[in-house]
Structures are given as structure tokens and as C-alpha cells.
Design a protein around this motif. Structure first.
Motif, short mmCIF file in Angstrom:
data_model
loop_
_atom_site.label_atom_id
_atom_site.label_comp_id
_atom_site.label_asym_id
_atom_site.label_seq_id
_atom_site.Cartn_x
_atom_site.Cartn_y
_atom_site.Cartn_z
N UNK A 69 0.83 -1.20 0.00
CA UNK A 69 0.00 0.00 0.00
C UNK A 69 0.86 1.25 0.00
N UNK A 70 1.91 1.25 0.81
CA UNK A 70 2.82 2.39 0.86
C UNK A 70 3.49 2.62 -0.49
N UNK A 71 3.86 1.52 -1.15
CA UNK A 71 4.50 1.64 -2.46
C UNK A 71 3.54 2.25 -3.48
N UNK A 72 2.30 1.79 -3.47
CA UNK A 72 1.32 2.29 -4.44
C UNK A 72 0.96 3.74 -4.19
N UNK A 73 0.80 4.10 -2.93
CA UNK A 73 0.37 5.47 -2.62
C UNK A 73 1.49 6.49 -2.74
N UNK A 74 2.74 6.05 -2.60
CA UNK A 74 3.87 6.98 -2.70
C UNK A 74 4.46 7.03 -4.10
N UNK A 75 3.99 6.17 -5.00
CA UNK A 75 4.53 6.14 -6.36
C UNK A 75 4.20 7.42 -7.10
N UNK A 76 5.03 7.74 -8.07
CA UNK A 76 4.75 8.90 -8.92
C UNK A 76 3.60 8.62 -9.87
N UNK A 77 3.44 7.36 -10.26
CA UNK A 77 2.35 6.99 -11.15
C UNK A 77 2.00 5.53 -11.00
N UNK A 78 0.79 5.17 -11.45
CA UNK A 78 0.31 3.79 -11.35
C UNK A 78 -0.13 3.28 -12.72
N UNK A 79 0.07 2.00 -12.93
CA UNK A 79 -0.58 1.27 -14.02
C UNK A 79 -1.44 0.21 -13.35
N UNK A 80 -2.75 0.25 -13.57
CA UNK A 80 -3.68 -0.65 -12.90
C UNK A 80 -4.36 -1.54 -13.94
N UNK A 81 -4.17 -2.85 -13.81
CA UNK A 81 -4.67 -3.79 -14.82
C UNK A 81 -5.47 -4.89 -14.13
N UNK A 82 -6.66 -5.17 -14.64
CA UNK A 82 -7.53 -6.19 -14.06
C UNK A 82 -8.14 -7.06 -15.14
N UNK A 83 -8.40 -8.33 -14.83
CA UNK A 83 -9.26 -9.10 -15.73
C UNK A 83 -10.71 -8.64 -15.55
N UNK A 84 -11.51 -8.80 -16.59
CA UNK A 84 -12.90 -8.41 -16.52
C UNK A 84 -13.75 -9.65 -16.26
N UNK A 85 -14.56 -9.59 -15.20
CA UNK A 85 -15.51 -10.65 -14.88
C UNK A 85 -16.90 -10.03 -14.79
N UNK A 86 -17.86 -10.64 -15.49
CA UNK A 86 -19.24 -10.16 -15.45
C UNK A 86 -19.31 -8.65 -15.72
N UNK A 87 -18.61 -8.25 -16.77
CA UNK A 87 -18.64 -6.87 -17.28
C UNK A 87 -18.09 -5.83 -16.31
N UNK A 88 -17.20 -6.24 -15.38
CA UNK A 88 -16.60 -5.25 -14.48
C UNK A 88 -15.26 -5.78 -13.99
N UNK A 89 -14.56 -4.94 -13.22
CA UNK A 89 -13.28 -5.36 -12.67
C UNK A 89 -13.48 -6.49 -11.67
N UNK A 90 -12.39 -7.18 -11.35
CA UNK A 90 -12.49 -8.30 -10.43
C UNK A 90 -12.69 -7.83 -9.00
N UNK A 91 -13.26 -8.70 -8.17
CA UNK A 91 -13.45 -8.37 -6.76
C UNK A 91 -12.13 -8.14 -6.04
N UNK A 92 -11.09 -8.90 -6.41
CA UNK A 92 -9.78 -8.74 -5.80
C UNK A 92 -9.22 -7.35 -6.12
N UNK A 93 -9.36 -6.92 -7.35
CA UNK A 93 -8.89 -5.60 -7.77
C UNK A 93 -9.59 -4.50 -6.98
N UNK A 94 -10.92 -4.58 -6.90
CA UNK A 94 -11.69 -3.57 -6.17
C UNK A 94 -11.34 -3.58 -4.69
N UNK A 95 -11.17 -4.76 -4.11
CA UNK A 95 -10.87 -4.86 -2.69
C UNK A 95 -9.55 -4.19 -2.34
N UNK A 96 -8.56 -4.32 -3.22
CA UNK A 96 -7.27 -3.68 -2.95
C UNK A 96 -7.43 -2.17 -2.87
#
Length: 205
Positions: A69-96
Motif C-alpha cells: 500500500x505504501x508503495x502504491x500510494x507513494x509512487x509517482x504513477x500507477x498502471x492498474x490492470x484487471x481481468x474483466x468478470x461479469x462486465x466489471x473489474x475483479x473483486x480482488x482488484x476492487x478490494x485492494x
């Protein structure tokens, strides 16, 4: 600068990780071409599924998840990639991103991308992922990248159309990141600056 890649692929290997790597490589290359230096860290959410679930139950992130979490929030930028399940992002992706908090990504450049079995799910980037990061007040690149199964050639090679989208999105993210670090793009200092009064004196007859 630091670039963090968050990928929510569930299998190993996964097309989600493959797309994440392509985007990270293209973005790093564009930053380096602009004269910058970048360090890339990839976060595999599959390895943190238990930690994320425990955080919801206990209300506290363990040391391993806290580091991510510290790495993601302190980064200068993010690339966020998820598989699509039931026409939306995955539950694991959203939970993070739920455990990160609502204010942690304010003003942070983010490139969003997704993978799926069919191109029919590509609009999930616009009706699900983009609103999520808009709510978190991140700065999302205009180009989002979706890769369906047919977008990959043999040996995991991206087709020409996908490669073009990756390059365009990477260029947009690199542009946002380099503008946040203007010192890297500052012109060289002028030497032997002539005072304005001296220039005026030289113009008099």
C-alpha cells in the motif's frame, strides 16, 4: 521516479500480467527517451488475496500488505490492470483499492487497462474502471487499454492494433509523469546574460 504496476491476474502466467508488463515497458521507455529515469515495481494482487481479506475482517493491514500500500500510494504513477468478470473489474482488484483509502491517490497519474475473453467487455474500462479512479480523484490517462484473447498473437506477442494502443497510453502516462518532474526537462541555464540596460545602451547612436 517510481512507477508501480498493480495487476489482478489470477493465473500464472496470465494475459493480465502480460499486458501490465507491456505497458510498464513502453512507459519506462518513453520516460527514458525524454531524459528521465524510472524504477518499476510490479504488485501481483493474487499473492495478497489473503492479506486483503484479513484487512477487511480485522481493520488492520499486515506488514506485507502495508508495504505494498505504501508503495502504491507513494509512487509517482500507477498502471492498474484487471481481468474483466461479469462486465466489471475483479473483486480482488476492487478490494485492494478499497483498503487503500479514498484520499491516497488524489492527483496521481494512473493508466487503466483490462483483459478479457471477448472484445464485448471492453466498455468496462469506461463504465467501471474510469469512474472508480475518478472517485479516488486520480488523474486517468485519456487512453485506456483493453486486450481480448484475439489481441494476442503467437508466443504472447501483441497484435499491431494492441501495440498501437499500448504505445499511445504509455506516451500519455509518461507525459503526465515528466510534467510532474519539471527539473528533468528544464533547459540549460543561460550563460553570459547581458543586462537589459547594457543592451539598451548598445542600441543608442
Amino acid at each position: 521516479m517510481n512507477l508501480v504496476v498493480v495487476t489482478a491476474g489470477l493465473t500464472q502466467p496470465s494475459s493480465t500480467r502480460l499486458l501490465a508488463d507491456r505497458l510498464a515497458e513502453a512507459t519506462a521507455r518513453r520516460i527514458e527517451e525524454a531524459g528521465g529515469a524510472v524504477e518499476v515495481r510490479v504488485i501481483e494482487l493474487r499473492d495478497l488475496a489473503g492479506d486483503i481479506a484479513n484487512t477487511f475482517v480485522t481493520g488492520f493491514a499486515g506488514a506485507r500488505l502495508r508495504d505494498v500500500i505504501d508503495a502504491a500510494t507513494s509512487a509517482d504513477g500507477l498502471i492498474a490492470v484487471t481481468p474483466i468478470f461479469t462486465a466489471s473489474y475483479s473483486g480482488l482488484f476492487k478490494s485492494f483499492f478499497d483498503v487503500i483509502g479514498n484520499d491516497a491517490l488524489v492527483g496521481k497519474p494512473v493508466l487503466i487497462a483490462a483483459t478479457g475473453g471477448t472484445a464485448r467487455h471492453s466498455l468496462a474500462l469506461e463504465h467501471a474502471m474510469r469512474p472508480l479512479f475518478a472517485y479516488l480523484r486520480a488523474i486517468v490517462t485519456p487512453t485506456a487499454v483493453y486486450a481480448a484473447s484475439e489481441d494476442w498473437g503467437g508466443d504472447g506477442d501483441a497484435t499491431g492494433v494492441l501495440s498501437d494502443r499500448v504505445a499511445r497510453a504509455a506516451g500519455e502516462l509518461a507525459g503526465l509523469l515528466t510534467r510532474r518532474h519539471p527539473a528533468q526537462n528544464a533547459p540549460e541555464a543561460f550563460e553570459d546574460v547581458i543586462p537589459f540596460e547594457q543592451q539598451l545602451a548598445a542600441l543608442r547612436p
